[in-house]
Motif scaffolding. Structure first.
Motif, PDB file in Angstrom:
ATOM      1  N   ASN A 242       4.115  -4.746   6.000  1.00  0.00           N
ATOM      2  CA  ASN A 242       2.921  -5.589   6.118  1.00  0.00           C
ATOM      3  C   ASN A 242       2.079  -5.517   4.844  1.00  0.00           C
ATOM      4  N   LEU A 243       1.990  -4.315   4.273  1.00  0.00           N
ATOM      5  CA  LEU A 243       1.248  -4.143   3.029  1.00  0.00           C
ATOM      6  C   LEU A 243       1.890  -4.962   1.913  1.00  0.00           C
ATOM      7  N   GLN A 244       3.207  -4.906   1.814  1.00  0.00           N
ATOM      8  CA  GLN A 244       3.936  -5.658   0.788  1.00  0.00           C
ATOM      9  C   GLN A 244       3.640  -7.163   0.915  1.00  0.00           C
ATOM     10  N   GLN A 245       3.666  -7.677   2.135  1.00  0.00           N
ATOM     11  CA  GLN A 245       3.391  -9.097   2.354  1.00  0.00           C
ATOM     12  C   GLN A 245       1.951  -9.447   1.987  1.00  0.00           C
ATOM     13  N   LEU A 246       1.010  -8.556   2.336  1.00  0.00           N
ATOM     14  CA  LEU A 246      -0.396  -8.788   2.014  1.00  0.00           C
ATOM     15  C   LEU A 246      -0.601  -8.807   0.503  1.00  0.00           C
ATOM     16  N   VAL A 247       0.019  -7.880  -0.221  1.00  0.00           N
ATOM     17  CA  VAL A 247      -0.109  -7.823  -1.676  1.00  0.00           C
ATOM     18  C   VAL A 247       0.474  -9.094  -2.306  1.00  0.00           C
ATOM     19  N   GLU A 248       1.625  -9.521  -1.827  1.00  0.00           N
ATOM     20  CA  GLU A 248       2.235 -10.743  -2.358  1.00  0.00           C
ATOM     21  C   GLU A 248       1.348 -11.957  -2.112  1.00  0.00           C
ATOM     22  N   ARG A 249       0.752 -12.038  -0.930  1.00  0.00           N
ATOM     23  CA  ARG A 249      -0.122 -13.163  -0.601  1.00  0.00           C
ATOM     24  C   ARG A 249      -1.395 -13.158  -1.455  1.00  0.00           C
ATOM     25  N   LEU A 250      -2.018 -11.964  -1.610  1.00  0.00           N
ATOM     26  CA  LEU A 250      -3.237 -11.864  -2.413  1.00  0.00           C
ATOM     27  C   LEU A 250      -2.959 -12.173  -3.880  1.00  0.00           C
ATOM     28  N   SER A 251      -1.794 -11.757  -4.359  1.00  0.00           N
ATOM     29  CA  SER A 251      -1.425 -12.032  -5.744  1.00  0.00           C
ATOM     30  C   SER A 251      -1.316 -13.536  -5.969  1.00  0.00           C
ATOM     31  N   GLN A 252      -0.704 -14.230  -5.059  1.00  0.00           N
ATOM     32  CA  GLN A 252      -0.543 -15.677  -5.188  1.00  0.00           C
ATOM     33  C   GLN A 252      -1.882 -16.390  -5.031  1.00  0.00           C
ATOM     34  N   ASP A 253      -2.699 -15.969  -4.057  1.00  0.00           N
ATOM     35  CA  ASP A 253      -3.973 -16.638  -3.774  1.00  0.00           C
ATOM     36  C   ASP A 253      -5.014 -16.442  -4.878  1.00  0.00           C
ATOM     37  N   HIS A 254      -5.172 -15.208  -5.371  1.00  0.00           N
ATOM     38  CA  HIS A 254      -6.254 -14.891  -6.307  1.00  0.00           C
ATOM     39  C   HIS A 254      -5.837 -14.927  -7.767  1.00  0.00           C
ATOM     40  N   PHE A 255      -4.557 -14.720  -8.058  1.00  0.00           N
ATOM     41  CA  PHE A 255      -4.103 -14.669  -9.445  1.00  0.00           C
ATOM     42  C   PHE A 255      -3.170 -15.827  -9.805  1.00  0.00           C
ATOM     43  N   ASN A 256      -2.706 -16.567  -8.803  1.00  0.00           N
ATOM     44  CA  ASN A 256      -1.742 -17.652  -8.994  1.00  0.00           C
ATOM     45  C   ASN A 256      -0.480 -17.170  -9.701  1.00  0.00           C
ATOM     46  N   LYS A 257      -0.102 -15.937  -9.421  1.00  0.00           N
ATOM     47  CA  LYS A 257       1.101 -15.339  -9.999  1.00  0.00           C
ATOM     48  C   LYS A 257       1.824 -14.572  -8.902  1.00  0.00           C
ATOM     49  N   PRO A 258       3.141 -14.541  -8.949  1.00  0.00           N
ATOM     50  CA  PRO A 258       3.882 -13.800  -7.917  1.00  0.00           C
ATOM     51  C   PRO A 258       3.875 -12.295  -8.185  1.00  0.00           C
ATOM     52  N   PHE A 259       4.000 -11.530  -7.128  1.00  0.00           N
ATOM     53  CA  PHE A 259       4.129 -10.074  -7.212  1.00  0.00           C
ATOM     54  C   PHE A 259       5.570  -9.740  -6.857  1.00  0.00           C
ATOM     55  N   PHE A 260       6.345  -9.255  -7.834  1.00  0.00           N
ATOM     56  CA  PHE A 260       7.773  -9.020  -7.634  1.00  0.00           C
ATOM     57  C   PHE A 260       8.120  -7.575  -7.296  1.00  0.00           C
ATOM     58  N   ASP A 261       7.201  -6.662  -7.510  1.00  0.00           N
ATOM     59  CA  ASP A 261       7.531  -5.242  -7.398  1.00  0.00           C
ATOM     60  C   ASP A 261       7.127  -4.658  -6.055  1.00  0.00           C
ATOM     61  N   GLU A 262       7.000  -3.337  -5.999  1.00  0.00           N
ATOM     62  CA  GLU A 262       6.815  -2.635  -4.732  1.00  0.00           C
ATOM     63  C   GLU A 262       5.358  -2.218  -4.519  1.00  0.00           C
ATOM     64  N   ALA A 263       4.892  -2.351  -3.292  1.00  0.00           N
ATOM     65  CA  ALA A 263       3.578  -1.855  -2.879  1.00  0.00           C
ATOM     66  C   ALA A 263       3.785  -1.019  -1.623  1.00  0.00           C
ATOM     67  N   ILE A 264       3.295   0.221  -1.658  1.00  0.00           N
ATOM     68  CA  ILE A 264       3.491   1.139  -0.527  1.00  0.00           C
ATOM     69  C   ILE A 264       2.208   1.902  -0.230  1.00  0.00           C
ATOM     70  N   PHE A 265       2.149   2.481   0.959  1.00  0.00           N
ATOM     71  CA  PHE A 265       1.098   3.423   1.311  1.00  0.00           C
ATOM     72  C   PHE A 265       1.519   4.804   0.837  1.00  0.00           C
ATOM     73  N   ASN A 266       0.559   5.556   0.280  1.00  0.00           N
ATOM     74  CA  ASN A 266       0.815   6.929  -0.141  1.00  0.00           C
ATOM     75  C   ASN A 266      -0.271   7.807   0.458  1.00  0.00           C
ATOM     76  N   SER A 267       0.079   8.563   1.473  1.00  0.00           N
ATOM     77  CA  SER A 267      -0.911   9.387   2.170  1.00  0.00           C
ATOM     78  C   SER A 267      -1.291  10.640   1.383  1.00  0.00           C
ATOM     79  N   ARG A 268      -0.613  10.901   0.273  1.00  0.00           N
ATOM     80  CA  ARG A 268      -0.967  12.070  -0.544  1.00  0.00           C
ATOM     81  C   ARG A 268      -2.153  11.798  -1.466  1.00  0.00           C
ATOM     82  N   LEU A 269      -2.549  10.524  -1.614  1.00  0.00           N
ATOM     83  CA  LEU A 269      -3.714  10.206  -2.446  1.00  0.00           C
ATOM     84  C   LEU A 269      -4.959  10.763  -1.771  1.00  0.00           C
TER      85      LEU A 269
END
Length: 148
Positions: free
Chosen positions: A5-32
């Protein structure tokens, strides 16, 4: 929300706000611990602290993602993607991305407030003190818990 779900949200926000695709990986990291998210240029990956979504909600999460996407897109284009770079600051402003994320409610430290009964001097302490043992540094009067 999971990583997919995070990956889909990042891809959507990238397209909506930057007009550019997001091709790479977005993950949750609980160690942060001290940050809402980070962009790793060597791996071209965005990592998000899941506590921010749990404690502060989707609005704060979207702000963090937009901030990290600013790093991502500037890095890919070979422009200044660090916090001090003018191009980064300009892109933050263009996209309405926050410069910093809020502090987590669970990370806020509580404190104790004491006052002198004679002169009214206030004392703010992280640790509790024995009010029978300590006196006011100003007038040597008795100290009690502050009623605010």
């Amino acid at each position: 929300m999971n990583d997919m779900n995070l990956q889909q949200l990042v891809e959507r926000l990238s397209q909506d706000h930057f007009n550019k695709p997001f091709f790479d990986e977005a993950i949750f990291n609980s160690r942060l611990r001290t940050t809402g998210g980070r962009y790793l240029p060597s791996e071209r990956r965005i990592e998000i602290n899941p506590k921010y979504f749990v404690e502060l909600g989707e609005k704060e999460l979207i702000g963090i993602i937009k901030h990290e996407l600013c790093h991502y897109h500037l890095h890919i284009e070979g422009k200044g993607y660090r916090h001090g770079d003018l191009e980064f600051k300009a892109l933050l402003q263009q996209t309405g991305s926050p410069r910093h994320c809020q502090m987590l409610p669970s990370a806020r430290k509580s404190f104790y407030l004491y006052n002198c009964l004679q002169c009214g001097q206030l004392y703010k302490r992280k640790k509790r003190i024995n009010i029978e043992r300590y006196r006011c540094s100003r007038c040597k009067g008795r100290i009690d818990y502050a009623n605010l």
